[in-house]
Design a protein around this motif. Structure first.
Motif, short mmCIF file in Angstrom:
data_model
loop_
_atom_site.label_atom_id
_atom_site.label_comp_id
_atom_site.label_asym_id
_atom_site.label_seq_id
_atom_site.Cartn_x
_atom_site.Cartn_y
_atom_site.Cartn_z
N ASP A 40 0.81 -1.21 0.00
CA ASP A 40 0.00 0.00 0.00
C ASP A 40 0.85 1.27 0.00
O ASP A 40 0.35 2.36 0.31
CB ASP A 40 -0.93 0.00 1.22
CG ASP A 40 -0.16 0.05 2.53
OD1 ASP A 40 1.07 -0.20 2.52
OD2 ASP A 40 -0.78 0.34 3.57
N THR A 41 2.11 1.16 -0.35
CA THR A 41 2.99 2.32 -0.35
C THR A 41 2.49 3.38 -1.33
O THR A 41 2.14 3.09 -2.46
CB THR A 41 4.41 1.91 -0.77
OG1 THR A 41 4.88 0.89 0.12
CG2 THR A 41 5.36 3.10 -0.70
N VAL A 42 2.46 4.62 -0.86
CA VAL A 42 2.11 5.76 -1.71
C VAL A 42 3.39 6.27 -2.36
O VAL A 42 4.40 6.48 -1.69
CB VAL A 42 1.44 6.87 -0.89
CG1 VAL A 42 1.27 8.14 -1.71
CG2 VAL A 42 0.10 6.40 -0.36
N ILE A 43 3.35 6.47 -3.67
CA ILE A 43 4.50 6.95 -4.42
C ILE A 43 4.30 8.44 -4.72
O ILE A 43 3.30 8.83 -5.31
CB ILE A 43 4.67 6.17 -5.74
CG1 ILE A 43 4.80 4.67 -5.45
CG2 ILE A 43 5.88 6.68 -6.51
CD1 ILE A 43 5.94 4.31 -4.53
N LEU A 44 5.24 9.25 -4.29
CA LEU A 44 5.19 10.69 -4.50
C LEU A 44 6.44 11.11 -5.25
O LEU A 44 7.55 10.72 -4.88
CB LEU A 44 5.12 11.43 -3.16
CG LEU A 44 4.01 11.00 -2.19
CD1 LEU A 44 4.20 11.67 -0.85
CD2 LEU A 44 2.64 11.33 -2.77
N TYR A 45 6.27 11.91 -6.30
CA TYR A 45 7.45 12.38 -7.03
C TYR A 45 7.18 13.78 -7.58
O TYR A 45 6.03 14.21 -7.74
CB TYR A 45 7.84 11.42 -8.15
CG TYR A 45 6.80 11.22 -9.24
CD1 TYR A 45 6.77 12.04 -10.37
CD2 TYR A 45 5.86 10.19 -9.15
CE1 TYR A 45 5.85 11.85 -11.37
CE2 TYR A 45 4.92 10.00 -10.15
CZ TYR A 45 4.92 10.83 -11.25
OH TYR A 45 3.99 10.64 -12.24
N GLY A 46 8.26 14.49 -7.84
CA GLY A 46 8.16 15.86 -8.31
C GLY A 46 8.40 16.84 -7.16
O GLY A 46 8.18 16.53 -5.99
N TRP A 47 8.87 18.03 -7.51
CA TRP A 47 9.28 19.00 -6.50
C TRP A 47 8.14 19.40 -5.57
O TRP A 47 8.23 19.25 -4.35
CB TRP A 47 9.86 20.24 -7.18
CG TRP A 47 10.30 21.29 -6.20
CD1 TRP A 47 9.61 22.39 -5.80
CD2 TRP A 47 11.52 21.29 -5.45
NE1 TRP A 47 10.32 23.09 -4.86
CE2 TRP A 47 11.50 22.44 -4.63
CE3 TRP A 47 12.63 20.45 -5.42
CZ2 TRP A 47 12.55 22.77 -3.78
CZ3 TRP A 47 13.69 20.79 -4.57
CH2 TRP A 47 13.64 21.93 -3.76
N HIS A 48 7.03 19.92 -6.11
CA HIS A 48 5.93 20.40 -5.27
C HIS A 48 5.30 19.26 -4.46
O HIS A 48 4.95 19.43 -3.29
CB HIS A 48 4.88 21.10 -6.12
CG HIS A 48 5.36 22.36 -6.77
ND1 HIS A 48 5.72 23.48 -6.05
CD2 HIS A 48 5.56 22.67 -8.07
CE1 HIS A 48 6.11 24.43 -6.87
NE2 HIS A 48 6.05 23.96 -8.11
N THR A 49 5.16 18.11 -5.09
CA THR A 49 4.52 16.97 -4.43
C THR A 49 5.34 16.50 -3.22
O THR A 49 4.80 16.31 -2.13
CB THR A 49 4.34 15.81 -5.42
OG1 THR A 49 3.61 16.29 -6.56
CG2 THR A 49 3.61 14.66 -4.78
N VAL A 50 6.63 16.33 -3.42
CA VAL A 50 7.47 15.79 -2.35
C VAL A 50 7.73 16.83 -1.27
O VAL A 50 7.69 16.52 -0.07
CB VAL A 50 8.80 15.25 -2.92
CG1 VAL A 50 9.74 14.82 -1.80
CG2 VAL A 50 8.52 14.06 -3.86
N THR A 51 7.99 18.09 -1.65
CA THR A 51 8.25 19.10 -0.62
C THR A 51 6.99 19.36 0.22
O THR A 51 7.09 19.64 1.41
CB THR A 51 8.74 20.42 -1.25
OG1 THR A 51 7.80 20.87 -2.25
CG2 THR A 51 10.10 20.23 -1.88
N ALA A 52 5.80 19.26 -0.39
CA ALA A 52 4.57 19.39 0.40
C ALA A 52 4.44 18.24 1.39
O ALA A 52 4.00 18.43 2.53
CB ALA A 52 3.35 19.44 -0.53
N ALA A 53 4.83 17.04 0.96
CA ALA A 53 4.80 15.89 1.87
C ALA A 53 5.80 16.06 3.01
O ALA A 53 5.52 15.71 4.17
CB ALA A 53 5.08 14.60 1.10
N LEU A 54 6.97 16.61 2.70
CA LEU A 54 7.97 16.86 3.74
C LEU A 54 7.47 17.88 4.76
O LEU A 54 7.80 17.80 5.95
CB LEU A 54 9.27 17.37 3.10
CG LEU A 54 10.09 16.36 2.31
CD1 LEU A 54 11.21 17.06 1.54
CD2 LEU A 54 10.67 15.29 3.22
#
Length: 279
Positions: free
Chosen positions: A44-58
């Motif tokens: 069930d791992t969520v895959i996040l990629y791209g600058w805005h997507t990953v920095t928002a997750a951080l």
């Protein structure tokens, strides 16, 4: 040729058995765990990629990150912009991320594996502002674009079905451009039942359909407001239409009278926010 000089012939099953005696074939993937397709993991791992997507997750303390892969350039940019990294990253070459996502994914040197975010209950929706309800919209690009617009208009939540809707990962997350971390995603089993509950809790539920009785701009809107969008082509299902308190249309002055569902969402949100004094 004498019989004893001939090589023995094996049936298919016998040959397979002979190969099995030699042990398993070496894996060509270097022993890495398999990924589901090019974007999802095997679990069930969520895959996040791209600058805005990953920095928002951080930046989201509610998002638990499992792994973070960065290129040297991406790591340098994070440091320059003083973005806190909550997990020890693995510095990799860009082609490794390409292998994970496919050559068409614009990852900008960032890839994260994360836990899914919790889905709030329908009865926790705030009694103010606007909520979006999606009736079996399956294209992840469209849902991601709708989420991005929802974040821009301070939408309180997006309600969608557990089935016939894309997972909040991969392309959807990239298209949402960070909005996945900003707009709660409420997943329900039965949309008509959820709309009925929202009606009982005082929501004005407005279904958007080209065959609606009146123009959305002429409807006397009130908070809390739920704007209900249907899939392109099919539109709202009949039971969904019947459950909405109002079914309205978006009138267009030009020759083309219909919009892509993500564009229709933007227009409906603008009308709703303007009429409710939320702008």
């Amino acid at each position: 040729m004498r019989d004893r000089d001939r090589k023995p012939k094996f049936h298919r099953s016998e040959a397979a058995g002979k190969r099995a005696d030699k042990g398993p074939r070496p894996r060509r993937d270097g022993g890495r765990p398999p990924w589901r397709g090019r974007e999802g993991a095997a679990d069930d791992t969520v895959i996040l990629y791209g600058w805005h997507t990953v920095t928002a997750a951080l930046a989201n303390p509610g998002r638990r990150l499992r792994k973070l892969f960065l290129t040297e350039n991406a790591a340098r940019r994070l440091a320059e912009e003083k973005i806190e990294i909550r997990i020890t990253p693995e510095i990799v070459r860009p082609n490794l991320i390409d292998q994970r996502l496919g050559p068409d994914a614009v990852h900008q040197g960032l890839l994260a594996e994360a836990d899914p975010l919790d889905s709030p209950d329908i009865d926790t929706l705030p009694q103010e502002g606007i909520v979006l309800v999606l009736d079996q919209i399956t294209d992840p690009h469209n849902v991601g674009a709708i989420m991005r617009s929802a974040a821009a208009f301070a939408v309180k939540a997006i309600v969608t079905t557990a089935r016939h809707s894309p997972e909040a990962t991969g392309v959807l997350a990239k298209s949402a451009s960070g909005a996945l971390e900003l707009v709660p995603l409420v997943t329900v089993q039965n949309l008509a039942r959820a709309l009925t509950e929202m009606n009982e809790r005082g929501f004005m539920t407005v279904g958007l359909d080209s065959q609606g009785e009146e123009n959305l701009g002429a409807v006397a809107l009130q908070q809390p407001l739920a704007l209900v969008l249907g899939a392109e082509g099919k539109g709202l299902r009949q039971l969904t239409r019947d459950t909405c308190s109002v079914v309205a249309r978006l009138d267009m002055p030009g020759e083309i009278k219909s919009l892509n569902v993500s564009n229709a969402a933007v227009l409906a949100l603008y009308i709703g926010a303007s009429r409710l004094g939320l702008m």
